[in-house]
Motif scaffolding. Structure first.
Motif, PDB file in Angstrom:
ATOM      1  N   ALA A  91      29.175 -32.270  16.276  1.00 40.70           N
ATOM      2  CA  ALA A  91      28.430 -32.142  17.537  1.00 40.70           C
ATOM      3  C   ALA A  91      27.260 -31.181  17.373  1.00 40.70           C
ATOM      4  O   ALA A  91      26.171 -31.417  17.899  1.00 40.70           O
ATOM      5  CB  ALA A  91      29.369 -31.650  18.639  1.00 40.70           C
ATOM      6  N   SER A  94      24.541 -32.909  15.572  1.00 40.43           N
ATOM      7  CA  SER A  94      23.953 -33.943  16.418  1.00 40.43           C
ATOM      8  C   SER A  94      22.986 -33.360  17.435  1.00 40.43           C
ATOM      9  O   SER A  94      21.922 -33.933  17.711  1.00 40.43           O
ATOM     10  CB  SER A  94      25.059 -34.719  17.136  1.00 40.43           C
ATOM     11  OG  SER A  94      24.520 -35.688  18.003  1.00 40.43           O
ATOM     12  N   GLU A  95      23.350 -32.197  18.005  1.00 37.70           N
ATOM     13  CA  GLU A  95      22.566 -31.608  19.087  1.00 37.70           C
ATOM     14  C   GLU A  95      21.649 -30.470  18.634  1.00 37.70           C
ATOM     15  O   GLU A  95      20.801 -30.019  19.402  1.00 37.70           O
ATOM     16  CB  GLU A  95      23.513 -31.087  20.174  1.00 37.70           C
ATOM     17  CG  GLU A  95      24.463 -32.132  20.746  1.00 37.70           C
ATOM     18  CD  GLU A  95      23.738 -33.221  21.497  1.00 37.70           C
ATOM     19  OE1 GLU A  95      22.627 -32.972  21.989  1.00 37.70           O
ATOM     20  OE2 GLU A  95      24.286 -34.339  21.579  1.00 37.70           O
ATOM     21  N   CYS A 111      31.644 -36.725  12.250  1.00 32.80           N
ATOM     22  CA  CYS A 111      32.324 -37.367  13.379  1.00 32.80           C
ATOM     23  C   CYS A 111      33.171 -38.552  12.909  1.00 32.80           C
ATOM     24  O   CYS A 111      34.271 -38.784  13.425  1.00 32.80           O
ATOM     25  CB  CYS A 111      31.298 -37.822  14.417  1.00 32.80           C
ATOM     26  SG  CYS A 111      30.544 -36.460  15.329  1.00 32.80           S
ATOM     27  N   SER A 128      34.052 -36.982  19.416  1.00 36.32           N
ATOM     28  CA  SER A 128      33.645 -37.569  18.135  1.00 36.32           C
ATOM     29  C   SER A 128      33.438 -39.070  18.255  1.00 36.32           C
ATOM     30  O   SER A 128      32.478 -39.616  17.699  1.00 36.32           O
ATOM     31  CB  SER A 128      34.702 -37.277  17.062  1.00 36.32           C
ATOM     32  OG  SER A 128      34.706 -35.915  16.719  1.00 36.32           O
ATOM     33  N   HIS A 131      30.115 -39.524  20.033  1.00 31.99           N
ATOM     34  CA  HIS A 131      28.979 -39.225  19.160  1.00 31.99           C
ATOM     35  C   HIS A 131      28.790 -40.338  18.121  1.00 31.99           C
ATOM     36  O   HIS A 131      27.664 -40.738  17.812  1.00 31.99           O
ATOM     37  CB  HIS A 131      29.194 -37.893  18.435  1.00 31.99           C
ATOM     38  CG  HIS A 131      28.731 -36.707  19.214  1.00 31.99           C
ATOM     39  ND1 HIS A 131      27.430 -36.559  19.654  1.00 31.99           N
ATOM     40  CD2 HIS A 131      29.384 -35.598  19.630  1.00 31.99           C
ATOM     41  CE1 HIS A 131      27.311 -35.409  20.298  1.00 31.99           C
ATOM     42  NE2 HIS A 131      28.480 -34.815  20.311  1.00 31.99           N
ATOM     43  N   GLU A 134      27.120 -43.263  19.744  1.00 35.32           N
ATOM     44  CA  GLU A 134      25.690 -43.023  19.964  1.00 35.32           C
ATOM     45  C   GLU A 134      24.909 -43.132  18.655  1.00 35.32           C
ATOM     46  O   GLU A 134      23.769 -43.618  18.649  1.00 35.32           O
ATOM     47  CB  GLU A 134      25.476 -41.637  20.584  1.00 35.32           C
ATOM     48  CG  GLU A 134      26.087 -41.452  21.965  1.00 35.32           C
ATOM     49  CD  GLU A 134      25.358 -42.233  23.055  1.00 35.32           C
ATOM     50  OE1 GLU A 134      24.288 -42.798  22.773  1.00 35.32           O
ATOM     51  OE2 GLU A 134      25.880 -42.269  24.195  1.00 35.32           O
ATOM     52  N   CYS A 135      25.518 -42.690  17.555  1.00 36.97           N
ATOM     53  CA  CYS A 135      24.854 -42.809  16.250  1.00 36.97           C
ATOM     54  C   CYS A 135      24.580 -44.272  15.919  1.00 36.97           C
ATOM     55  O   CYS A 135      23.479 -44.628  15.463  1.00 36.97           O
ATOM     56  CB  CYS A 135      25.723 -42.188  15.155  1.00 36.97           C
ATOM     57  SG  CYS A 135      25.733 -40.379  15.109  1.00 36.97           S
TER      58      CYS A 135
END
Length: 249
Positions: A91, A94-95, A111, A128, A131, A134-135
């Motif tokens: 995370a 990702s962010e 993730c 996870s 995420h 979204e990936c």
């Protein structure tokens, strides 16, 4: 670095054994200051406690506001397949949080590994899954596969992951990403996200705009007081009402 009596003659190998059984972060730092043997041992992987303890060290560092140290412990725990560390570090990548630069490939890898290991539906497992979805949807760190991504986002939403509920609400409200347009489902998912605590995550005008856009496109209208959230993010102090009562039929 001061010596301490009986510890003076301890070998680095024995110091590693001792440190590997220490499960209190302050005690570990104290021992590392006893003499050079403990100090050198503290830098060896052989001195590390079990992965779950490493994750706890990371959380303690986070609470203390020591994010660089937190991330270092997370990396050590993730390297040993500690599920929560994998999910949390993923995370962060990702962010771009806690001093970690955005790295889509690393976020995807971490993730994905977390979801492979955790089958019990913990909160970080749900995050996870979301995420990872979204990936795939965005093609971040992996070849884009919208259908697979939406499937994972939907799974995370079904498990109660707040961001995934909002993503699915957005897909349904706009009829995008191969998801049928269904304003009733969109409204229902947005309501669930609010009831699950999204209201506590509204910290920027962008967060508020995202929520309002979903409700507007879903044609919803009931009272919900966002006055406190508006003040917290620096917007003018006024009452805004948006609709959040319907559930899917």
């Amino acid at each position: 670095m001061e010596s301490a009596g009986a510890f003076d003659a301890i070998s680095p190998d024995l110091a590693c054994v001792v440190l590997s059984h220490v499960e209190n972060l302050k005690d570990r730092f104290s021992l590392a200051r006893v003499n050079r043997a403990f100090f050198e041992a503290s830098k060896r992987d052989a001195s590390l406690p079990p992965p779950d303890v490493l994750f706890q060290f990371a959380r303690e560092s986070d609470i203390a506001g020591q994010h660089e140290r937190e991330v270092a412990w997370l990396k050590k725990a993730a390297a040993r397949d500690q599920v929560e560390a994998l999910a949390l570090l993923g995370a962060y990548y990702s962010e771009g949080m806690h001093g970690v630069e955005i790295d889509d490939a690393a976020a995807f890898r971490l993730c994905k590994r977390a979801t492979e290991l955790d089958h019990e539906g913990s909160e970080l497992y749900r995050i996870s899954i979301g995420h990872l979805g979204e990936c795939y949807v965005e093609g971040n760190g992996v070849e884009q596969d919208i259908a697979k991504g939406v499937e994972l986002v939907r799974k995370a939403a079904d498990l109660g992951e707040i961001e995934s509920m909002l993503s699915m609400a957005s897909y349904h409200s706009e009829g995008t990403h191969g998801v049928e347009k269904d304003t009733t489902k969109a409204r229902y998912l947005a309501v669930r996200a609010l009831q699950s605590g999204y209201i506590n995550h509204i910290k920027t005008p962008e967060d508020l705009a995202r929520l309002c856009a979903i409700f507007r496109s879903a044609g919803a209208h009931v009272d919900f007081d966002l006055d406190n959230q508006l003040v917290a993010i620096g917007l003018d102090n006024r009452l805004i009402t948006i609709g959040i009562t319907s559930s899917p039929g």
